[in-house]
Motif scaffolding. Structure first.
Motif, PDB file in Angstrom:
ATOM      1  N   ARG A  76       0.957  -1.179  -0.124  1.00  0.00           N
ATOM      2  CA  ARG A  76       0.084  -0.180  -0.113  1.00  0.00           C
ATOM      3  C   ARG A  76       0.812   1.326   0.047  1.00  0.00           C
ATOM      4  O   ARG A  76       0.740   2.152  -0.607  1.00  0.00           O
ATOM      5  N   LEU A  77       1.963   1.108   0.734  1.00  0.00           N
ATOM      6  CA  LEU A  77       2.739   2.382   0.808  1.00  0.00           C
ATOM      7  C   LEU A  77       3.537   2.643  -0.251  1.00  0.00           C
ATOM      8  O   LEU A  77       3.747   3.809  -0.876  1.00  0.00           O
ATOM      9  N   LYS A  78       3.904   1.510  -1.121  1.00  0.00           N
ATOM     10  CA  LYS A  78       4.802   1.515  -2.482  1.00  0.00           C
ATOM     11  C   LYS A  78       3.712   2.427  -3.488  1.00  0.00           C
ATOM     12  O   LYS A  78       4.069   3.035  -4.076  1.00  0.00           O
ATOM     13  N   ASP A  79       2.448   1.726  -3.406  1.00  0.00           N
ATOM     14  CA  ASP A  79       1.289   2.357  -4.347  1.00  0.00           C
ATOM     15  C   ASP A  79       1.165   3.876  -4.235  1.00  0.00           C
ATOM     16  O   ASP A  79       1.081   4.453  -5.130  1.00  0.00           O
ATOM     17  N   ASP A 123       2.028   7.031  -6.797  1.00  0.00           N
ATOM     18  CA  ASP A 123       0.741   7.901  -6.997  1.00  0.00           C
ATOM     19  C   ASP A 123       1.505   9.297  -6.759  1.00  0.00           C
ATOM     20  O   ASP A 123       1.163  10.036  -7.503  1.00  0.00           O
ATOM     21  N   PHE A 124       2.000   9.376  -5.657  1.00  0.00           N
ATOM     22  CA  PHE A 124       2.522  10.749  -5.157  1.00  0.00           C
ATOM     23  C   PHE A 124       3.516  11.204  -6.330  1.00  0.00           C
ATOM     24  O   PHE A 124       3.539  12.266  -6.715  1.00  0.00           O
ATOM     25  N   ALA A 125       4.580  10.465  -6.569  1.00  0.00           N
ATOM     26  CA  ALA A 125       5.594  10.678  -7.392  1.00  0.00           C
ATOM     27  C   ALA A 125       5.033  10.949  -8.900  1.00  0.00           C
ATOM     28  O   ALA A 125       5.384  12.164  -9.427  1.00  0.00           O
ATOM     29  N   LEU A 126       4.014  10.303  -9.654  1.00  0.00           N
ATOM     30  CA  LEU A 126       3.227  10.760 -10.510  1.00  0.00           C
ATOM     31  C   LEU A 126       2.442  12.087 -10.596  1.00  0.00           C
ATOM     32  O   LEU A 126       2.583  12.788 -11.439  1.00  0.00           O
ATOM     33  N   ASP A 127       1.726  12.298  -9.494  1.00  0.00           N
ATOM     34  CA  ASP A 127       1.304  13.894  -9.259  1.00  0.00           C
ATOM     35  C   ASP A 127       2.096  14.639  -9.012  1.00  0.00           C
ATOM     36  O   ASP A 127       2.053  15.821  -9.680  1.00  0.00           O
ATOM     37  N   VAL A 128       3.147  14.513  -8.538  1.00  0.00           N
ATOM     38  CA  VAL A 128       4.198  15.591  -8.394  1.00  0.00           C
ATOM     39  C   VAL A 128       4.968  15.838  -9.781  1.00  0.00           C
ATOM     40  O   VAL A 128       5.012  16.934 -10.405  1.00  0.00           O
ATOM     41  N   ARG A 129       5.262  14.812 -10.794  1.00  0.00           N
ATOM     42  CA  ARG A 129       5.695  14.986 -12.139  1.00  0.00           C
ATOM     43  C   ARG A 129       4.685  15.938 -13.090  1.00  0.00           C
ATOM     44  O   ARG A 129       5.149  16.521 -13.470  1.00  0.00           O
ATOM     45  N   ASP A 130       3.567  15.463 -12.932  1.00  0.00           N
ATOM     46  CA  ASP A 130       2.399  16.210 -13.674  1.00  0.00           C
ATOM     47  C   ASP A 130       2.285  17.671 -13.120  1.00  0.00           C
ATOM     48  O   ASP A 130       2.300  18.631 -13.989  1.00  0.00           O
TER      49      ASP A 130
END
Length: 123
Positions: free
Chosen positions: A48-51, A55-62
């Motif tokens: 769960r933490l990895k997922d 998701d957080f990294a993808l949001d930051v990149r976007d």
């Protein structure tokens, strides 16, 4: 007589049911079972933490790409280049030599002299 048989059967069924429940609970409380349960829960928490981290990294990149585009628009970096303006000049940081470097070896001594010095040369 049927009354006694009914209550006897009910008591036996309740005893079997209670014994089964107690044995299951005791098996759940053994050290091996507790360790297995803790390991499984730790793995689930890790997934769960990895997922969430992905998701957080993808949001930051976007959001970073969106903000860079906004800043580019505000600063005029994304604006089309005016064809009437000349191309930007490029200045050389060091002397641009077209001929290869030559080394002069002094025949009287075992030393040599370089004609030029280039600090970008491999040492």
């Amino acid at each position: 007589m049927f009354r006694r048989t009914f209550w006897f059967t009910t008591g036996v069924a309740a005893g079997v049911w209670a014994t089964t429940k107690v044995n299951r609970k005791l098996k759940q409380l053994t050290p091996e079972s507790l360790a297995r349960t803790a390991g499984n829960k730790a793995l689930e928490a890790g997934h769960r933490l990895k997922d969430r981290a992905v998701d957080f990294a993808l949001d930051v990149r976007d959001n970073m790409a969106q903000r860079e585009a906004e800043l580019g628009d505000v600063l005029g970096l994304n604006a089309p280049v005016d064809p009437e303006l000349p191309a930007p000049r490029r200045y050389a940081a060091i002397e641009n030599r077209t001929e290869p470097k030559t080394y002069v070896i002094d025949s009287t001594s075992s030393t040599y002299k370089k004609n030029s010095y280039n600090r970008n040369e491999d040492h």
